[in-house]
Each structure stands twice: as structure tokens, then as C-alpha cells.
Design a protein around this motif. Structure first.
Motif, PDB file in Angstrom:
ATOM      1  N   GLN A   7       0.898  -1.235   0.210  1.00  0.00           N
ATOM      2  CA  GLN A   7       0.208   0.172  -0.010  1.00  0.00           C
ATOM      3  C   GLN A   7       0.778   1.257  -0.050  1.00  0.00           C
ATOM      4  N   GLY A  46      -9.332   7.008  -5.652  1.00  0.00           N
ATOM      5  CA  GLY A  46     -10.376   6.358  -4.824  1.00  0.00           C
ATOM      6  C   GLY A  46     -10.172   4.852  -4.778  1.00  0.00           C
ATOM      7  N   TRP A  62      -7.385   3.334  -4.408  1.00  0.00           N
ATOM      8  CA  TRP A  62      -6.286   3.025  -3.208  1.00  0.00           C
ATOM      9  C   TRP A  62      -6.950   3.394  -1.867  1.00  0.00           C
ATOM     10  N   ARG A  63      -7.806   4.342  -1.796  1.00  0.00           N
ATOM     11  CA  ARG A  63      -8.536   4.670  -0.770  1.00  0.00           C
ATOM     12  C   ARG A  63      -9.510   3.280  -0.185  1.00  0.00           C
ATOM     13  N   ARG A  64     -10.120   3.064  -1.152  1.00  0.00           N
ATOM     14  CA  ARG A  64     -11.020   1.795  -0.940  1.00  0.00           C
ATOM     15  C   ARG A  64     -10.017   0.402  -0.584  1.00  0.00           C
ATOM     16  N   GLN A  65      -8.957   0.479  -0.897  1.00  0.00           N
ATOM     17  CA  GLN A  65      -7.840  -0.607  -0.920  1.00  0.00           C
ATOM     18  C   GLN A  65      -8.330  -1.717  -1.792  1.00  0.00           C
TER      19      GLN A  65
END
Length: 208
Positions: free
Chosen positions: A154, A178, A180-183
Motif C-alpha cells: 500500500q 479512490g 487506493w482509498r478503498r484498498q
């Protein structure tokens, strides 16, 4: 070239560039080493002359000393004849000492001049090459270690968001931030792969 312990990239383009740079650096260093050796050989010839002078003068001194000893046994005039012969023998010894000094001086001068001629151009290329290779190896080691853990992956993805071109980011995902934020696992892996490629690493086989 997949080992993390090798200071080489695993991406073909960067690996080719590194190998070419290695060959060029090796050729440059070899050329200047040969130049340095040439300078050393040229100056060392003077040392050979000094050795020849020393050996010749020592032989003359020995001969004159023997002649003086023989002349000393001549009745009545022995001392008068032997004295100048012994003086000449001592003068020859002085000449032999000068030859030895010439040999020593020329030997050291040959070494110093060879280093003075060869070292600057070798260091001018060798030190930047070594610095860049060490820096690359440290970065490769770090990104591979990070890619082995989910959190590290990450972090690599986040660095990719900050450093990679927008076109590359949108090729991974239309909304890379987005994702990346939601993984999003696929997006995170793709973004991390961008950062790995920028470090010269094609891929990391497993993530714990």
C-alpha cells in the motif's frame, strides 16, 4: 537477475542500460590503468639506469680497493701508490650511492606519476558509477522488502500516486486515488507495480 542481492534491475530496458554502463566503465578504467602502467614503465627505466650505475661503480670500487691493497705491498712506494687508489675506490662508492639514490627516487616517482595520471580519470567515472549503483541497490532492496507485506504494498502504491505520471496511474484504474482509498487489491497491486518498475524491479512474486 531476480535476486534482491544483485545490484541489477529486473526490467529489460534498465538492465540493458546498466550492463552497457558497466562495460563502458570497465573499458574506461582499463584504458587508464594501461596508461598508468605505461607511465610507470617509462619512469622505471630511469631506475634501471640507477641500478646499472650502482652495480658498475661498486665493481670499480672493489677493483680499485683490491689494487690499493696490492699496491700497499710494494716496497718503498706502496703507500704513495695505494693512497690514490683507495681514494678513487671511495669516490666510486659515492657514485654507487648516487646510483642507488637514483634507483630509489625513480622507483617512487614511477609509482606516484602512474597514480597521478591514472587515478583522476578513473575516479571521475568510477565514483559516480559506484554511487549510482549503490543507490540503486539500496532502493531495489527497500522496494522489494516493502512489496513482501500488504502494508508495504500500500505504501508503494501511495508513492506511485505521488510520483508516477497521471497517464500511467489511469492505466491502472480510472480513479486511482479512490481505488487506493478503498484498498482495491487489484488497483493497489497495479500501483505498487508502477513504483517497483520505476525502481528497476519487474515484479515481486509473493506478498504475505
Amino acid at each position: 537477475m531476480t535476486s534482491r542481492f544483485l545490484p541489477y534491475a529486473t526490467t529489460p530496458g534498465r538492465l540493458t542500460a546498466q550492463l552497457i554502463s558497466d562495460l563502458l566503465a570497465a573499458a574506461w578504467i582499463t584504458i587508464w590503468v594501461m596508461v598508468g602502467l605505461g607511465v610507470h614503465r617509462a619512469i622505471a627505466e630511469i631506475a634501471t639506469v640507477g641500478t646499472q650505475v650502482k652495480d658498475g661503480a661498486t665493481g670499480i670500487s672493489d677493483n680499485l680497493s683490491s689494487a690499493g691493497d696490492s699496491a700497499d705491498r710494494i716496497p718503498l712506494v706502496g703507500d704513495a701508490v695505494s693512497t690514490p687508489l683507495r681514494a678513487a675506490s671511495e669516490a666510486a662508492l659515492d657514485l654507487a650511492g648516487a646510483g642507488q639514490n637514483l634507483n630509489t627516487t625513480a622507483t617512487w616517482l614511477a609509482i606516484l606519476l602512474a597514480i597521478a595520471v591514472a587515478a583522476p580519470p578513473i575516479l571521475a567515472i568510477g565514483m559516480p558509477w559506484l554511487f549510482l549503483r549503490i543507490r540503486f541497490f539500496r532502493r531495489k532492496w527497500t522496494v522489494i522488502a516493502l512489496a513482501q507485506t500488504p502494508a508495504g504494498e500500500q505504501l508503494l502504491a501511495l508513492r506511485a500516486l505521488a510520483n508516477r505520471p497521471l497517464r500511467r496511474l489511469t492505466e491502472v484504474n480510472e480513479d486511482p486515488v479512490g481505488a487506493w482509498r478503498r484498498q482495491d487489491p487489484h488497483a493497489v497491486r497495479g500501483l505498487a507495480a508502477l513504483e517497483l518498475r520505476s525502481a528497476g524491479v519487474a515484479r515481486v512474486t509473493s506478498v504475505r
